[in-house]
Enzyme design. Structure first.
Site, short mmCIF file in Angstrom:
data_model
loop_
_atom_site.label_atom_id
_atom_site.label_comp_id
_atom_site.label_asym_id
_atom_site.label_seq_id
_atom_site.Cartn_x
_atom_site.Cartn_y
_atom_site.Cartn_z
N LYS A 1 0.90 -0.94 0.21
CA LYS A 1 -0.29 -0.51 0.28
C LYS A 1 0.80 1.64 -0.49
O LYS A 1 0.49 2.39 -0.69
CB LYS A 1 -1.19 0.18 1.09
N GLN B 1 -4.73 -2.18 9.85
CA GLN B 1 -4.27 -2.72 9.03
C GLN B 1 -5.72 -3.40 9.94
O GLN B 1 -4.74 -3.75 11.08
CB GLN B 1 -3.17 -3.32 8.41
N ASP C 1 -11.18 2.35 3.33
CA ASP C 1 -11.61 0.87 3.67
C ASP C 1 -13.04 1.05 3.26
O ASP C 1 -13.58 -0.22 2.78
CB ASP C 1 -11.03 0.39 5.29
N1 GUN Z 1 -6.76 -7.18 6.29
C1 GUN Z 1 -6.50 -7.54 4.53
N2 GUN Z 1 -7.21 -6.13 3.98
C2 GUN Z 1 -8.00 -5.64 4.35
C3 GUN Z 1 -8.31 -4.20 3.87
O1 GUN Z 1 -8.29 -4.36 2.77
N3 GUN Z 1 -7.94 -2.96 4.76
C4 GUN Z 1 -7.50 -3.46 5.85
N4 GUN Z 1 -7.53 -2.06 6.52
N5 GUN Z 1 -6.78 -4.25 6.43
C5 GUN Z 1 -6.89 -5.40 5.70
#
Ligand code: GUN
Length: 282
Positions: free
Chosen positions: A53, A97, A120
């Protein structure tokens, strides 16, 4: 004959390039889109996701602020950080996350993120907005699937859409998005009776069940479009989806590969949400 490949790698690269141009424009207007990325603990998969990311942010020109907190961080400490990021005018998007360590209530943390920074799309306000057709952030994987369909000129209007899986992150929101585009949507799950029969109605089949190569050609109507959200390892340790690609490719008209289908779209849509957040907040 094999189905047309829906190339998520190519489509996500195009989206990232479009965003790069947009961010350059925003910067000339004095707006510098900024994403705060919060990671708690040492989960190796989460570390990889967070790194990817941040890399995407760098490529596009989004500023990323990194908060890597110890496994022992208390819920209150994390909530204090989220509250601080909520009030900062120079932060447009907040990403915590998941999964969080067991002693932290994920739902509480998500609920405390300001919905205007919820890139998100996991906050109940964002989910509610999607369900009533109000403006809000859409979670990144379903948003990415819609882009794959749109940019491959696959129309949804009046189509039979079957979704397998009812998770909050994929199954439910993709059902709502397909409905919003006038698809006739059926959501299947572990209690669905005669799953192959229901799937064979689908013009568009979205599979998000987490079972390696579970969907074979007996589930597919001739000419259907298949979107495979799965990310599994096969018996040889190779990455594979929920769909048996080689078998289904003979029957479908278009199909996403794994890897290189839905996966790369998720980060591209996160970047998209960050840019939108920066525009809305500035
Ligand atoms: N963990 C796995 N996929 C995601 C996601 O798309 N966003 C977040 N915040 N955590 C994750």
């Amino acid at each position: 004959m094999c189905a047309k490949l829906i190339d998520g790698k190519k489509i996500s690269s195009k989206i990232k390039d479009e965003l790069k141009t947009k961010v350059a424009q925003l910067k000339t207007d004095g707006i510098h889109p900024t994403l705060a990325v919060v990671l708690v603990g040492e989960d190796p998969a989460s570390k990889v996701y967070v790194r990817n990311k941040k890399r995407a942010c760098d490529y596009i020109g989004i500023r990323s602020l990194s908060y890597e907190l110890s496994e022992k961080t208390t819920e209150q400490e994390l909530l204090d950080l989220v509250h601080d990021l909520n009030t900062r005018e120079d932060v447009h998007g907040i990403l915590v996350q998941l999964p969080l360590p067991g002693h932290i209530d994920e739902e509480k943390v998500i609920c405390d993120i300001d919905p205007s920074k919820d890139v998100d799309g996991f906050h109940p306000y964002s989910v509610g907005s999607l369900s009533i057709g109000k403006e809000g952030f859409i979670s990144c994987t379903p948003a990415g699937i819609m882009q794959l369909l749109k940019r491959s000129d696959i129309s949804i209007d009046g189509k039979e859409c079957v979704v397998i899986g009812r998770s909050n992150i994929v199954g439910k929101p993709i059902g709502l998005l397909l409905l919003r585009e006038n698809g006739t949507v059926t959501t299947c799950h572990s209690r669905t009776k005669d799953l192959p029969e229901v799937c064979r109605r689908a013009d568009i089949l979205v599979v998000a069940i987490g079972k390696a190569k579970y969907i074979n050609e007996t589930f597919i109507k001739k000419g259907a479009v298949i979107i495979d959200v799965g990310m599994n390892r096969d018996e040889n340790g190779k990455l594979c989806g929920d769909v048996d690609f080689d078998a289904c490719c003979e029957v479908a008209s278009a199909i996403t590969p794994v890897p290189g289908g839905v996966g790369p779209m998720t980060i591209a849509m996160l970047m998209h949400n960050c840019v939108i957040a920066a525009q809305r907040l500035s």
